[in-house]
Write an enzyme that holds these catalytic residues in place. Structure first.
Site, PDB file in Angstrom:
ATOM      1  N   GLN A  34      62.088  58.003 -98.720  1.00  0.00           N
ATOM      2  CA  GLN A  34      60.862  58.565 -98.695  1.00  0.00           C
ATOM      3  C   GLN A  34      59.560  57.615 -99.443  1.00  0.00           C
ATOM      4  OE1 GLN A  34      59.886  61.194 -97.029  1.00  0.00           O
ATOM      5  NE2 GLN A  34      61.838  61.836 -96.320  1.00  0.00           N
TER       6      GLN A  34
ATOM      7  N   HIS B 297      69.303  64.747-100.670  1.00  0.00           N
ATOM      8  CA  HIS B 297      69.520  64.622 -99.454  1.00  0.00           C
ATOM      9  C   HIS B 297      70.966  64.479 -99.164  1.00  0.00           C
ATOM     10  CE1 HIS B 297      69.641  61.057 -97.099  1.00  0.00           C
ATOM     11  NE2 HIS B 297      68.676  60.579 -97.920  1.00  0.00           N
TER      12      HIS B 297
ATOM     13  N   CYS C  24      67.984  69.156 -94.846  1.00  0.00           N
ATOM     14  CA  CYS C  24      69.453  68.308 -95.169  1.00  0.00           C
ATOM     15  C   CYS C  24      69.471  68.453 -96.736  1.00  0.00           C
ATOM     16  CB  CYS C  24      69.242  66.739 -94.629  1.00  0.00           C
ATOM     17  SG  CYS C  24      69.224  66.862 -92.891  1.00  0.00           S
TER      18      CYS C  24
ATOM     19  N   ASP D 297      67.536  55.717-103.523  1.00  0.00           N
ATOM     20  CA  ASP D 297      67.383  56.072-102.039  1.00  0.00           C
ATOM     21  C   ASP D 297      65.800  56.166-102.016  1.00  0.00           C
ATOM     22  OD1 ASP D 297      66.846  57.381 -99.710  1.00  0.00           O
ATOM     23  OD2 ASP D 297      68.342  59.061-100.167  1.00  0.00           O
TER      24      ASP D 297
ATOM     25  N   LYS E 262      60.527  55.673 -91.293  1.00  0.00           N
ATOM     26  CA  LYS E 262      59.828  56.444 -92.126  1.00  0.00           C
ATOM     27  C   LYS E 262      58.602  55.795 -92.696  1.00  0.00           C
ATOM     28  CE  LYS E 262      63.576  59.355 -93.503  1.00  0.00           C
ATOM     29  NZ  LYS E 262      63.360  60.601 -92.656  1.00  0.00           N
TER      30      LYS E 262
END
Length: 414
Positions: A211, A131, A372, A208, A234
């Site tokens: 998620q 993203h 994104c 990252d 999240k």
């Protein structure tokens, strides 16, 4: 009562849903069906209460006061840091830096470690499924330093091409920055394999975890990543709070990020000396209430069990995939073998935004657009997708409603 999971270890989804006040509201005259969890999850009452209790009971600035409220607030803030250390398996609470979210965590590494260590001719590797927050900071750094940004391609099924990745690694590679779970496709990447290969080439690795932190078991020591960034909102926590993990040796040698209070030991007009970890990277008054409430979000996940939650989400993904594939003209984008509970699709001849609007009119919240990840959408030759993403409180009945809503939308738009 809705039960999910194995016969010996089931979740009571009805009871879980009652912990989320927002799930009782109506949208456009219908019960809310919230399937936009990859963008942000809803918050259980315990998280909302934690924020309220801080402001109602012990609102004070931390680390500097000697009065009772300041001591209580400081203790709660540091308790949350310790809980986060345990949640991701870090070796020390000093390695847990509170940030505003994943984006700030990645930027912190780019602007501190990156500016101190990247020189002209160096290479940074990202992937085609990142993203924008894991693309733009490295583009800025590469342009400033004369370094090269290299990209791991995504295959047709939504998985990274590992042979291509291995070919990209060279002695000039200084950093590999990749997502563990794609927000647009749901693909779960083989990060341990990626990290091992990067380390063999002498490069550091930033993962990252925006998620993945909510879906997967995270142990940064076992993973052996050098940096790991994720957001609180999240994983059932508040917005505006997140964490950057970094190996202590790296964080100790990196330059400071923001200048201001708390990140200093001594300030004169001639020089400043800096604080120890983790305060070195937490200038100014932090987001105290939300940092404290993030511990409540972690407690919620631990209470219900990551494995049980994962089983429930996997069952939802499997059921949704089967049901959606039966709709004529619908194509799922991303069919990796390992996926989190994210499903993206397009419908022939229809724009994702039009579908999203018609679903919203039926009380169903999904995400539409490029998520994104504009380079990834370009890779698949599409303007965007409709994305349904599932959390622990979602049900197969809600997926049935999604499918019925889609069939109705298709009929209206055709």
């Amino acid at each position: 009562m809705i039960l999910a999971g194995t016969s010996t270890d089931r979740l009571d989804i009805t009871a879980i849903r009652l912990q989320f006040p927002i799930l009782s509201r109506m949208v456009k005259g219908r019960p809310l069906i919230y399937l936009d969890n990859a963008a942000t999850t809803q918050k259980p009452q315990a998280v909302i209460d934690a924020i309220s209790q801080y402001y109602c009971g012990y609102n004070a600035n931390i680390h500097r006061g000697i009065h009772t409220l300041a001591e209580e607030a400081t203790a709660a803030y540091e308790d949350s840091r310790t809980a986060l250390q345990e949640f991701i398996g870090a070796a020390s609470a000093d390695e847990i830096i509170f940030t505003r979210g994943t984006t700030e965590g990645i930027n912190l590494v780019a602007y501190t470690w990156g500016r101190a260590n990247i020189i002209a001719g160096d290479e940074i590797i990202i992937s085609e499924m990142e993203h924008h927050s894991n693309i733009v900071p490295w583009q800025i750094l590469c342009k400033e330093k004369g370094a090269e940004l290299k990209v791991i391609p995504v295959m047709d099924n939504g998985e990274l091409s590992m042979p291509a990745y291995l070919d990209l690694l060279t002695t000039r590679t200084k950093l590999v920055a990749v997502t563990q779970v794609s927000n647009a496709l749901g693909t779960v990447n083989p990060v341990k394999e990626i990290i091992r290969a990067a380390h063999r080439a002498g490069a550091l690795v930033l993962i990252d975890g925006a998620q993945s932190a909510v879906h997967l078991d995270i142990n940064v020591q076992d993973m052996d990543c050098d940096f790991f960034a994720f957001s609180g909102h999240k994983l059932y926590g508040p917005t505006g709070i997140g964490v950057l993990y970094g190996k202590k040796e790296l964080l100790n040698h990196m330059p400071v990020f923001h200048g201001g209070g708390e990140m200093i030991k001594e300030v004169t007009f001639a020089y400043t000396t800096y604080n120890e970890l983790p305060y070195k990277y937490e200038a100014g008054t932090p987001n105290i209430a939300d940092a404290i409430a993030l511990k409540s979000a972690i407690d919620f996940i631990k209470k219900h069990g990551r494995n049980q939650i994962r089983q429930h989400e996997a069952a939802l993904l499997s059921y949704a995939t089967e049901q959606l594939e039966a709709i004529p003209g619908l194509t799922i984008i991303g069919n990796a073998k390992e996926k989190a509970s994210v499903i993206s699709f397009i419908i022939k001849g229809l724009h994702p935004q039009d579908i999203g609007i018609l679903l919203d009119n039926q009380g169903i919240a999904v995400r539409t657009g490029h998520h994104c990840t504009q380079p990834l959408m370009k890779r698949f030759g599409i303007p965007g997708t409709v994305r349904a993403s599932f959390a622990v409180y979602n049900t197969t009945e809600e997926i049935d409603a999604l499918v019925a809503g889609l069939r109705k939308a298709i009929k209206m738009l055709s």
